[in-house]
Design a protein around this motif. Structure first.
Motif, PDB file in Angstrom:
ATOM      1  N   SER A 167      22.059  57.469  50.636  1.00  0.00           N
ATOM      2  CA  SER A 167      21.762  58.897  50.782  1.00  0.00           C
ATOM      3  C   SER A 167      22.164  59.671  49.532  1.00  0.00           C
ATOM      4  O   SER A 167      21.486  60.638  49.143  1.00  0.00           O
ATOM      5  N   SER A 219      19.351  61.605  47.249  1.00  0.00           N
ATOM      6  CA  SER A 219      19.535  63.023  46.946  1.00  0.00           C
ATOM      7  C   SER A 219      19.447  63.276  45.443  1.00  0.00           C
ATOM      8  O   SER A 219      18.852  64.266  45.000  1.00  0.00           O
ATOM      9  N   TRP A 233      23.990  68.979  52.623  1.00  0.00           N
ATOM     10  CA  TRP A 233      22.892  68.947  53.587  1.00  0.00           C
ATOM     11  C   TRP A 233      21.807  67.966  53.165  1.00  0.00           C
ATOM     12  O   TRP A 233      21.151  67.337  54.016  1.00  0.00           O
ATOM     13  N   MET A 234      21.616  67.818  51.858  1.00  0.00           N
ATOM     14  CA  MET A 234      20.605  66.890  51.370  1.00  0.00           C
ATOM     15  C   MET A 234      21.001  65.443  51.680  1.00  0.00           C
ATOM     16  O   MET A 234      20.172  64.623  52.115  1.00  0.00           O
ATOM     17  N   MET A 294      20.519  64.811  55.359  1.00  0.00           N
ATOM     18  CA  MET A 294      19.096  64.692  55.666  1.00  0.00           C
ATOM     19  C   MET A 294      18.581  63.291  55.365  1.00  0.00           C
ATOM     20  O   MET A 294      17.877  62.674  56.182  1.00  0.00           O
ATOM     21  N   TRP A 295      18.952  62.746  54.202  1.00  0.00           N
ATOM     22  CA  TRP A 295      18.466  61.418  53.843  1.00  0.00           C
ATOM     23  C   TRP A 295      19.081  60.337  54.729  1.00  0.00           C
ATOM     24  O   TRP A 295      18.413  59.357  55.068  1.00  0.00           O
ATOM     25  N   ALA A 299      19.773  60.721  57.831  1.00  0.00           N
ATOM     26  CA  ALA A 299      19.006  60.824  59.080  1.00  0.00           C
ATOM     27  C   ALA A 299      17.621  60.204  58.931  1.00  0.00           C
ATOM     28  O   ALA A 299      17.136  59.507  59.838  1.00  0.00           O
ATOM     29  N   ILE A 300      16.962  60.429  57.785  1.00  0.00           N
ATOM     30  CA  ILE A 300      15.632  59.857  57.556  1.00  0.00           C
ATOM     31  C   ILE A 300      15.691  58.333  57.584  1.00  0.00           C
ATOM     32  O   ILE A 300      14.834  57.664  58.186  1.00  0.00           O
TER      33      ILE A 300
END
Length: 507
Positions: free
Chosen positions: A432, A436, A452-453, A456-457, A459-460
């Protein structure tokens, strides 16, 4: 970067909209394809993999050897004392922490998966020797060392050295495109650079999702074995969610606290497990075998590295082993190389090359030799062949089946499961962080992307892994990663010429 290509991300960073949107579209398209038309996707990708292997297998052999020779030559030359950063910079992490992180990111869960299954496969189904013979045992470990040794780490070293040099010494962003600046100049900030970074994002996401998916299936077996927890999609979903949450928390805490501490813990646990195998097994046999394996590998390295089996090509075998591994290392090069660059500021080129080649090699030799030869010894002593059948039919469970033949099987099963979980987390959090970096334009090369970035990754990666587990699409994804190794192999040659040109100009 043109202002239109970026948006605010916070923390002194701007989102690279082109790379983020392009990679998101690629991830969604591939996931939908494998979910809606799983059989078609598997067939098309398998056919493409076979085509790439048959036509370009020789190129993979040449490329991997060329990368290794290049980084060794640079380290041994007058450029070796150039520092990856300003001349007065010092390493951010001490050697043990640095070695732990590069080991966790560069090898990780695959050590648990292949340490038993690969030596046994080559031992029981060799290409040339008699199955189950002493010659087959030696050749099995020789091939295992080849696939996990210097060659693959040469790929990571090339990428990491190039990115660290251009980022920390010349102030370029810590992204793949930066390593091509001497060849293409400011064009790296246009479509060319966007394409390279987008491909790197896709390779990283698909590679990590594949490893997590395979590892989750392996871990589910261990939980079923220990506690009777059923092997099901529900269990695997819970494991994926748990691992992604831990990875997100670790990524947010940063490299120094989260990733470093987890990597050090995992390295310590792996060393304890390795010592247990040595002491609990036939210690004299294992130590003798290690010396023999090292000698066989080093003396036969050039022969093995160039043996394409030209006159009697075992295509299926090459697709499953040597060509697969070379393409896999190359496809993972952007991910691991960028992470190595992130943790290596302040080291000289010579220190970086020596560390990234020799430290993992030493541990890999001991790990593969002790566990692999122990497994081979069990097979030789196993009259009904139950262990061998179980390990070959269920490679993901082979490490658990192996420890059934040593004392304290309950404890070792717990240790292997903990080791697997932490390997998942270190792969997820370092992945992640890298993703990012590739999708955010940082104002300083020493900054990390916003929290947050990274969340997000993480989670993806988790969502993609779950989608492919439900669709039984992991094999298609694994093959797709290998296919992506071909264009990256060409990019890596561009990195070689670019780095050499920059070093020559600096001196």
């Amino acid at each position: 970067m043109h202002p239109a290509a970026s948006g605010p991300a916070g923390g002194g960073a701007r989102i690279n909209v082109v790379v983020l949107a392009g990679s998101a579209a690629g991830i969604v398209a591939f996931a939908l394809w494998t979910l809606v038309a799983a059989e078609q996707a598997t067939a098309v990708i398998a056919a493409l993999l076979t085509e790439v292997s048959e036509r370009f297998g020789w190129f993979y052999f040449i490329a991997v050897l060329a990368y290794l020779l290049f980084v060794i030559a640079i380290a041994a030359s007058r450029y070796g004392d150039i520092r990856l950063g300003p001349d007065d910079s010092k390493p951010e992490f001490h050697v043990l922490s640095w070695a732990s992180m590069l080991f966790a990111a560069g090898i990780g869960i695959d050590l648990l998966f292949f340490s038993v299954s690969e030596p046994l496969f080559h031992f029981l189904m060799p290409l040339e020797a008699e199955p189950g013979s002493i010659v087959a045992a030696r050749q099995a470990m020789e091939l295992t060392f080849l696939h996990w040794g210097l060659s693959g780490w040469g790929v990571y070293t090339l990428v990491g050295m190039s990115l660290a040099y251009f980022s920390y010494r010349h102030g370029l962003p810590l992204t793949i495109r930066s390593a091509l600046y001497p060849l293409f100049g400011r064009r790296i900030h246009g479509p060319l650079g966007h394409g390279v970074d987008t491909a790197a994002v896709l390779g990283t996401v698909f590679g990590i999702a594949t490893s997590l998916g395979i590892g989750i299936i392996q871990l589910n077996f261990g939980l079923n074995y220990m506690f009777g927890i059923p092997e099901s999609l529900l269990t695997q979903t819970a494991l994926a969610v748990l691992i992604v949450v831990f990875a997100a928390v670790s990524a947010v805490t940063g490299v120094d606290r989260g990733i470093r501490r987890l990597s050090e813990f995992n390295m310590s646990l792996a060393l304890l497990l390795l010592l247990f195998v040595l002491v609990g097994g036939n210690s004299v046999l294992l130590l003798n075998a290690l010396v023999t394996n090292v000698g066989d590998y080093l003396s036969g390295f050039l022969r093995l590295s160039t043996d394409t089996h030209a006159f009697d090509r075992p295509v299926d075998w090459l697709n499953a082993w040597t060509v697969f591994f070379w393409a896999w290392w190359i496809a993972w090069g952007p991910f691991v190389g960028l992470f190595l660059a992130r943790i290596s500021r302040g080291r000289t080129i010579r220190q970086f090359v020596a560390g990234t080649l020799l430290l993992p090699l030493g541990f890999m030799m001991a790990w593969m030799s002790f566990i692999g030869n122990s497994a081979i010894d069990v097979v030789m002593q196993d009259p009904d062949g139950s262990f061998a059948r179980g390990a070959l039919e269920h490679p993901g469970a082979s490490i658990y089946l192996f420890f059934e033949n040593l004392p304290w099987v309950g404890l070792t099963t717990v240790v292997v499961s903990v080791l697997a979980i932490v390997f998942f987390v270190t792969s997820g959090d370092s992945g992640s962080l890298v993703l990012s970096n590739l999708t955010v334009d940082m104002q300083g090369s020493q900054q990390d992307p916003p929290h947050w970035m990274r969340i997000m990754w993480a989670a993806i990666i988790g969502v993609l892994t779950l989608a492919l587990l439900f669709a039984d699409g992991l094999n298609a994804l694994q093959s797709a990663v290998v296919i992506m190794g071909l264009p990256f192999a060409i990019v890596l040659f561009g990195m070689m010429f670019s780095l050499h040109k920059a070093l020559r100009q600096e001196r």
